[in-house]
Design a protein around this motif. Sequence first.
Motif, PDB file in Angstrom:
ATOM      1  N   LEU A  35       4.777 -25.722 -46.009  1.00 12.13           N
ATOM      2  CA  LEU A  35       6.057 -25.732 -46.555  1.00 12.13           C
ATOM      3  C   LEU A  35       5.910 -26.487 -47.919  1.00 12.13           C
ATOM      4  N   GLU A  36       6.799 -26.238 -48.751  1.00  9.83           N
ATOM      5  CA  GLU A  36       6.613 -27.007 -50.144  1.00  9.83           C
ATOM      6  C   GLU A  36       7.978 -27.689 -50.244  1.00  9.83           C
ATOM      7  N   PRO A  37       8.019 -28.945 -50.736  1.00  9.83           N
ATOM      8  CA  PRO A  37       9.216 -29.714 -51.208  1.00  9.83           C
ATOM      9  C   PRO A  37      10.117 -28.867 -52.105  1.00  9.83           C
ATOM     10  N   ASP A  38      11.468 -29.074 -51.790  1.00  9.13           N
ATOM     11  CA  ASP A  38      12.291 -28.631 -52.840  1.00  9.13           C
ATOM     12  C   ASP A  38      13.175 -29.448 -53.629  1.00  9.13           C
ATOM     13  N   GLY A  39      12.574 -30.464 -53.635  1.00 11.39           N
ATOM     14  CA  GLY A  39      13.272 -31.469 -54.626  1.00 11.39           C
ATOM     15  C   GLY A  39      14.481 -32.181 -54.426  1.00 11.39           C
ATOM     16  N   GLN A  40      15.225 -31.766 -53.102  1.00  7.92           N
ATOM     17  CA  GLN A  40      16.333 -32.025 -52.489  1.00  7.92           C
ATOM     18  C   GLN A  40      16.112 -32.579 -51.194  1.00  7.92           C
ATOM     19  N   LEU A  41      15.071 -33.147 -50.878  1.00  7.68           N
ATOM     20  CA  LEU A  41      14.576 -33.770 -49.639  1.00  7.68           C
ATOM     21  C   LEU A  41      14.457 -32.869 -48.410  1.00  7.68           C
ATOM     22  N   SER A  42      14.341 -31.521 -48.943  1.00  6.87           N
ATOM     23  CA  SER A  42      14.216 -30.303 -47.653  1.00  6.87           C
ATOM     24  C   SER A  42      12.795 -29.612 -48.195  1.00  6.87           C
ATOM     25  N   HIS A  43      12.774 -28.406 -47.882  1.00 11.55           N
ATOM     26  CA  HIS A  43      11.359 -27.654 -47.933  1.00 11.55           C
ATOM     27  C   HIS A  43      11.965 -26.027 -47.907  1.00 11.55           C
ATOM     28  N   TRP A  44      10.790 -25.321 -48.670  1.00 14.13           N
ATOM     29  CA  TRP A  44      11.001 -23.917 -48.708  1.00 14.13           C
ATOM     30  C   TRP A  44       9.579 -23.300 -48.392  1.00 14.13           C
ATOM     31  N   PHE A  45       9.464 -22.147 -47.972  1.00 12.83           N
ATOM     32  CA  PHE A  45       8.307 -21.591 -47.961  1.00 12.83           C
ATOM     33  C   PHE A  45       8.256 -19.934 -48.114  1.00 12.83           C
ATOM     34  N   ALA A  46       7.234 -19.257 -48.612  1.00 11.12           N
ATOM     35  CA  ALA A  46       6.981 -18.073 -48.940  1.00 11.12           C
ATOM     36  C   ALA A  46       6.791 -17.096 -47.619  1.00 11.12           C
ATOM     37  N   LEU A  47       7.359 -16.008 -47.667  1.00 13.44           N
ATOM     38  CA  LEU A  47       7.281 -15.106 -46.490  1.00 13.44           C
ATOM     39  C   LEU A  47       6.277 -13.701 -47.173  1.00 13.44           C
ATOM     40  N   SER A  48       5.314 -13.485 -46.262  1.00 14.65           N
ATOM     41  CA  SER A  48       4.463 -12.133 -46.646  1.00 14.65           C
ATOM     42  C   SER A  48       5.098 -11.207 -46.312  1.00 14.65           C
ATOM     43  N   GLU A  49       4.771 -10.132 -47.130  1.00 14.96           N
ATOM     44  CA  GLU A  49       5.254  -8.629 -46.712  1.00 14.96           C
ATOM     45  C   GLU A  49       4.864  -8.377 -45.472  1.00 14.96           C
ATOM     46  N   PRO A  50       3.744  -8.365 -44.919  1.00 17.43           N
ATOM     47  CA  PRO A  50       3.511  -8.008 -43.575  1.00 17.43           C
ATOM     48  C   PRO A  50       4.048  -9.033 -42.486  1.00 17.43           C
ATOM     49  N   LEU A  51       4.049 -10.129 -42.830  1.00 17.60           N
ATOM     50  CA  LEU A  51       5.184 -10.983 -41.736  1.00 17.60           C
ATOM     51  C   LEU A  51       6.760 -10.442 -41.700  1.00 17.60           C
ATOM     52  N   LEU A  52       6.978 -10.244 -42.912  1.00 18.40           N
ATOM     53  CA  LEU A  52       8.434  -9.708 -42.867  1.00 18.40           C
ATOM     54  C   LEU A  52       8.667  -8.354 -42.028  1.00 18.40           C
ATOM     55  N   ASN A  53       7.767  -7.343 -42.363  1.00 16.19           N
ATOM     56  CA  ASN A  53       7.588  -6.173 -41.738  1.00 16.19           C
ATOM     57  C   ASN A  53       7.483  -6.338 -40.225  1.00 16.19           C
ATOM     58  N   ALA A  54       6.542  -7.198 -39.955  1.00 19.18           N
ATOM     59  CA  ALA A  54       6.437  -7.504 -38.284  1.00 19.18           C
ATOM     60  C   ALA A  54       7.583  -7.966 -37.774  1.00 19.18           C
ATOM     61  N   ALA A  55       8.377  -8.927 -38.398  1.00 20.21           N
ATOM     62  CA  ALA A  55       9.607  -9.380 -37.892  1.00 20.21           C
ATOM     63  C   ALA A  55      10.744  -8.682 -38.066  1.00 20.21           C
ATOM     64  N   GLY A  56      10.517  -7.530 -38.531  1.00 21.04           N
ATOM     65  CA  GLY A  56      11.757  -6.471 -38.703  1.00 21.04           C
ATOM     66  C   GLY A  56      12.926  -7.136 -39.846  1.00 21.04           C
ATOM     67  N   SER A  57      12.482  -7.879 -40.536  1.00 21.50           N
ATOM     68  CA  SER A  57      13.288  -8.412 -41.737  1.00 21.50           C
ATOM     69  C   SER A  57      13.069  -8.149 -42.925  1.00 21.50           C
ATOM     70  N   SER A  58      14.198  -8.164 -43.808  1.00 23.63           N
ATOM     71  CA  SER A  58      13.973  -7.725 -45.184  1.00 23.63           C
ATOM     72  C   SER A  58      14.803  -8.622 -46.196  1.00 23.63           C
ATOM     73  N   ILE A  59      14.543  -8.722 -47.298  1.00 25.00           N
ATOM     74  CA  ILE A  59      15.488  -9.619 -48.145  1.00 25.00           C
ATOM     75  C   ILE A  59      16.973  -9.356 -48.141  1.00 25.00           C
ATOM     76  N   GLY A  60      17.588 -10.640 -47.918  1.00 26.35           N
ATOM     77  CA  GLY A  60      19.059 -10.502 -47.726  1.00 26.35           C
ATOM     78  C   GLY A  60      19.461 -10.621 -46.133  1.00 26.35           C
ATOM     79  N   SER A  61      18.484 -10.344 -45.139  1.00 20.56           N
ATOM     80  CA  SER A  61      18.754 -10.452 -43.934  1.00 20.56           C
ATOM     81  C   SER A  61      18.718 -11.580 -43.374  1.00 20.56           C
ATOM     82  N   VAL A  62      19.627 -12.064 -42.146  1.00 18.34           N
ATOM     83  CA  VAL A  62      19.504 -13.491 -41.735  1.00 18.34           C
ATOM     84  C   VAL A  62      18.283 -13.346 -40.510  1.00 18.34           C
ATOM     85  N   ALA A  63      17.309 -14.091 -40.457  1.00 21.57           N
ATOM     86  CA  ALA A  63      16.442 -14.089 -39.440  1.00 21.57           C
ATOM     87  C   ALA A  63      16.355 -15.502 -38.653  1.00 21.57           C
ATOM     88  N   ASN A  64      15.919 -15.208 -37.536  1.00 15.97           N
ATOM     89  CA  ASN A  64      15.979 -16.525 -36.560  1.00 15.97           C
ATOM     90  C   ASN A  64      14.618 -17.146 -36.553  1.00 15.97           C
TER      91      ASN A  64
END
Length: 184
Positions: free
Chosen positions: A60-89
């Motif tokens: 996880l990378e810091p977001d400068g707001q005392l939280s974090h963010w992280f990148a998602l790979s295309e293979p991980l998104l595909n395996a999880a059945g997710s896409s940009i704009g969707s909500v994931a668990n």
Amino acid sequence: MIQNDSYSEFTATILSPARAAKAQFRAFVVLPKHVSEKLPRRGRTSVTGHINGVAFQATLEPDGQLSHWFALSEPLLNAAGSSIGSVANFDIAAVEQEPEPELPADLQQALAASAEASAVWHDTTTIARLDWIHWVTSAKQAKTRAKRVSDACNMLAEGKRRVCCFDPSGFYSKAFSAPKAATD
């Protein structure tokens, strides 16, 4: 091993970076602040987790707001059945032992040229090495990065085990932030 006290479950929208051509990834997620608050540090932190039940490990990378963010790979998104704009668990937990960070080639070469700096480098903790690398790689210009590599070796050769004057969370320096999300 994971740190159970850092375990969190949350939902998040999969975002696309506004500058997709410059980004080295296609999708990312910003953690809710209450999830980041349970993690052991505000700076870079490694986690294991699941997106829609599919396992992953990420830094996880810091977001400068005392939280974090992280990148998602295309293979991980595909395996999880997710896409940009969707909500994931998601569920995540901090790893008990941070993995040894990958040493950038320029810093590795500079350390190899200084026995004193290399000795102190190898005598520091993984977290300290992660902060040194984060400081070097957060430079936005090649000239600044080269100076930071040189300064890091000088400080290490002087026996400094932690990078001084560096806020790994980005909260005070605002050096770090999550990517700006594209708007459709």
